[in-house]
Design an enzyme around this catalytic site. Structure first.
Site, PDB file in Angstrom:
ATOM      1  CG  HIS A  37      -1.684  -2.425  -4.748  1.00 12.64           C
ATOM      2  ND1 HIS A  37      -1.125  -3.759  -5.004  1.00 12.64           N
ATOM      3  CD2 HIS A  37      -2.325  -2.791  -3.514  1.00 12.64           C
ATOM      4  CE1 HIS A  37      -1.528  -4.573  -3.995  1.00 12.64           C
ATOM      5  NE2 HIS A  37      -1.999  -3.742  -3.341  1.00 12.64           N
ATOM      6  CB  SER A  84      -4.150  -6.660  -2.068  1.00 17.27           C
ATOM      7  OG  SER A  84      -2.845  -6.183  -1.498  1.00 17.27           O
TER       8      SER A  84
END
Ligand code: NAG
Ligand code: NAG
Length: 392
Positions: free
Chosen positions: A367, A162
């Site tokens: 995610h 990320s």
């Protein structure tokens, strides 16, 4: 009568506290990176890395084979802990068990990056004047140099998650000499462009400037500091067994991260809430918001006057992805609501050297499954290890 009322009041006031006493939290929710490493059978070193602009960052090291050094960099609201809290299944311990020389870095702002040579994070607002730009330009640069010096190697391989990937794209485009120091980079849930967000994430980015004005007016620069009231409240509410899990993971987090309850089970969710969310700066969120709203992966927008002073142009310049020559492997989740498949395709088309690319097979892969899923060993690690070998 009044006794009954006072007893009721006392009960109501002490209820949350008594709940948390009754409910024993898993040990791993409370251990730090070093303690977890030791608990699972490894020796862990702690190093202090000092950046050019004075931040002091803890860098964890589990020593392994020579010239097999791998550096891991976490995302926003996170820390190096993220790569080890899954215990023996975690990426850190899986690599350590295979003999890799594993390094897990921290970028400024979290509990392992809350020190500075002369700024005080509690009293100097200037300490919190950073975003993903500084995470890449200063922190990642200093950490890479530290590892190269310690291991006496010319280059290493890295893995980012990320914002940890955004930091890489910033560093490799703004300081191209780091393309030689990082011989291969594996990007888990890559974040450069945020052009294809959908509600509710996109709704939040639209109201972002208003939220920002509000926080700024209250003088809030640090978000979710460890042991702050807000952080303690989240931890309390989100660590009360199955109801908390439904409330915090399924209802509050999934709309932003992607719904995939099978891979992160209630018991493990309690471990997560002991470590995450970690603190960051208000400015970090503002920078991501600017990237989403402008649809450009660009430097921080300070407003025209300050932009001109810093960048010599009125609009903040885009990061020049054309400068990135490191070998890259992009790994993307179909159900990732932050790192969208279309946005990663856009990034891929702008990198001068064709990167490796893998779309995770499970359609619900989200995610945070890249760091926390209970089947990372089946679906994710084979691609990580084959990329590492390709970049050897
Ligand atoms: C982790 O915990 C150990 C034992 O409590 C402590 O000595 C060490 O300083 C901690 N490490 C960090 C980086 O906070
Ligand atoms: C990319 O990986 C190859 C091996 O596949 C290696 O020979 C080369 O040096 C790497 N490129 C860079 C820029 O580090």
């Amino acid at each position: 009568m009044s006794t009954i009322i006072s007893i009721t009041v006392i009960l109501l006031v002490t209820l949350p506290a008594s709940l948390s006493v009754l409910h024993t939290r898993p040990e791993d929710a409370k251990l730090n990176f070093t303690e977890l490493g030791i608990k699972y059978g490894h020796s862990v070193e702690e190093h202090d890395v000092v950046t050019e602009d004075g931040y002091i960052l803890t860098l964890f090291h589990i020593p392994g084979k020579r010239s097999q050094s791998i550096l891991l960099i976490h995302g926003i609201f996170d820390s190096a802990d993220t790569f080890i809290i899954r215990g023996q299944l975690s990426l850190v311990l899986t690599m350590a068990n295979k003999g890799y020389d594993v390094w897990a870095g921290n970028t400024r702002g979290n509990k392992y990056g809350r020190r500075h040579t002369y700024l005080d994070p509690d009293t100097d607002a200037e300490f919190w004047d950073f975003s993903l730009h500084e995470a890449g330009y200063y922190d990642l640069a200093a950490i890479v140099d530290f590892v190269l010096e310690w291991t006496d190697e010319k280059s290493i391989r890295t893995i980012g998650h990320s914002q940890g990937t955004s930091a890489h794209f910033v560093l490799l485009s703004t300081r191209p000499e780091y393309n030689k120091k990082i011989k291969g980079f594996i990007a888990l849930a890559p974040v450069a462009f945020l052009n294809n967000l959908i509600p509710p994430v996109s709704t939040v980015t639209e109201v972002g400037p208003v939220i920002n004005k509000f926080l700024k007016s209250l003088g809030i620069e640090e978000l979710l500091r460890d042991q702050s009231a807000a952080r303690e409240l989240i931890e309390l509410i989100c660590s009360q067994g199955i109801i908390s899990y439904d409330l915090c993971y399924i209802l509050a987090n999934s709309p932003f991260l992607g719904f995939d309850s099978k891979r992160i089970e209630p018991d493990f969710w309690e471990v997560i809430t002991g470590h995450c969310p970690a603190a960051t700066s208000r400015k970090s969120l503002v920078h991501f918001d600017q990237i989403a709203l402008s649809k450009r992966f660009a430097n921080y927008d300070y407003g025209t006057l300050e932009n001109f002073r810093r960048y010599k142009v009125l609009v903040p310049p885009s990061y020049n992805l054309g400068k990135i020559t490191t070998n890259i492997s992009l790994i993307v989740g179909q159900n990732d609501l932050l790192s969208r498949v279309k946005d990663v395709n856009n990034l891929k088309s702008l990198l001068p050297r064709e990167p490796k690319y893998h779309l995770m097979e499970p359609i619900l892969w989200n995610h945070v499954d890249f760091v926390w899923a209970n089947d990372m060993d089946v679906y994710l690690y084979p691609y990580i290890f084959s990329s590492l070998e390709d970049f050897e």
